[in-house]
Motif scaffolding. Structure first.
Motif, PDB file in Angstrom:
ATOM      1  N   SER A  61      36.295  48.081  37.018  1.00 30.38           N
ATOM      2  CA  SER A  61      37.726  47.820  37.206  1.00 30.38           C
ATOM      3  C   SER A  61      37.942  46.425  37.780  1.00 30.38           C
ATOM      4  CB  SER A  61      38.365  48.882  38.104  1.00 30.38           C
ATOM      5  OG  SER A  61      37.789  48.834  39.398  1.00 30.38           O
ATOM      6  N   ALA A  62      37.015  45.948  38.601  1.00 29.07           N
ATOM      7  CA  ALA A  62      37.121  44.585  39.121  1.00 29.07           C
ATOM      8  C   ALA A  62      36.953  43.571  37.999  1.00 29.07           C
ATOM      9  CB  ALA A  62      36.077  44.354  40.208  1.00 29.07           C
ATOM     10  N   VAL A  63      36.044  43.844  37.057  1.00 29.99           N
ATOM     11  CA  VAL A  63      35.852  42.945  35.915  1.00 29.99           C
ATOM     12  C   VAL A  63      37.090  42.941  35.040  1.00 29.99           C
ATOM     13  CG1 VAL A  63      34.526  42.639  33.766  1.00 29.99           C
ATOM     14  CG2 VAL A  63      33.342  43.099  35.914  1.00 29.99           C
ATOM     15  N   LEU A  64      37.661  44.116  34.818  1.00 32.09           N
ATOM     16  CA  LEU A  64      38.878  44.191  33.998  1.00 32.09           C
ATOM     17  C   LEU A  64      40.033  43.458  34.662  1.00 32.09           C
ATOM     18  CD1 LEU A  64      38.843  47.845  32.636  1.00 32.09           C
ATOM     19  CD2 LEU A  64      38.382  45.728  31.396  1.00 32.09           C
ATOM     20  N   ALA A  65      40.104  43.533  35.980  1.00 29.89           N
ATOM     21  CA  ALA A  65      41.191  42.854  36.686  1.00 29.89           C
ATOM     22  C   ALA A  65      41.035  41.338  36.596  1.00 29.89           C
ATOM     23  CB  ALA A  65      41.221  43.295  38.141  1.00 29.89           C
ATOM     24  N   GLU A  66      39.822  40.840  36.474  1.00 26.56           N
ATOM     25  CA  GLU A  66      39.585  39.401  36.390  1.00 26.56           C
ATOM     26  C   GLU A  66      39.840  38.846  34.994  1.00 26.56           C
ATOM     27  OE1 GLU A  66      35.584  38.827  37.640  1.00 26.56           O
ATOM     28  OE2 GLU A  66      35.997  39.340  39.726  1.00 26.56           O
TER      29      GLU A  66
END
Length: 102
Positions: A81-86
């Motif tokens: 989810s952190a990668v998707l947010a970036e």
């Protein structure tokens, strides 16, 4: 050099004698009467504690593995989810691609 061969021969003979003594003691111990299991009920009573302890150990290991799996899954989802947010939105990616910016 030949005296070394005599020493090795003496050590080999001593080892054989020691092995024979140990073997004789083990054979004598095996000749002693042992408790025999006469019926199926006796067998069940003898084996049940061993099986129960093994089952408990396996259950504990399974719980530990399930907990580790849950922690790993949670960490993976958090990282994903952190990668998707970036990542930029699809519209912005298309604009960057059209402008030649990567």
């Amino acid at each position: 050099m030949s005296w070394i061969l005599y020493v090795l021969l003496v050590l080999a003979v001593a080892g054989d004698i020691l092995l024979a003594v140990v073997l004789a003691k083990v054979m004598r111990k095996n000749d002693e009467p042992q408790q025999k299991i006469d019926t199926a009920d006796d067998f069940v009573r003898a084996v049940t504690p061993v099986l129960q302890s093994e089952t408990d150990l396996l259950a504990e290991q399974l719980r530990a593995m399930q907990g580790e799996s849950a922690r790993t899954t949670t960490a993976t989802l958090r990282d994903f989810s952190a990668v998707l947010a970036e990542e930029p939105a699809p519209e912005r990616r298309r604009q960057h691609g059209a402008a030649g910016i990567h």
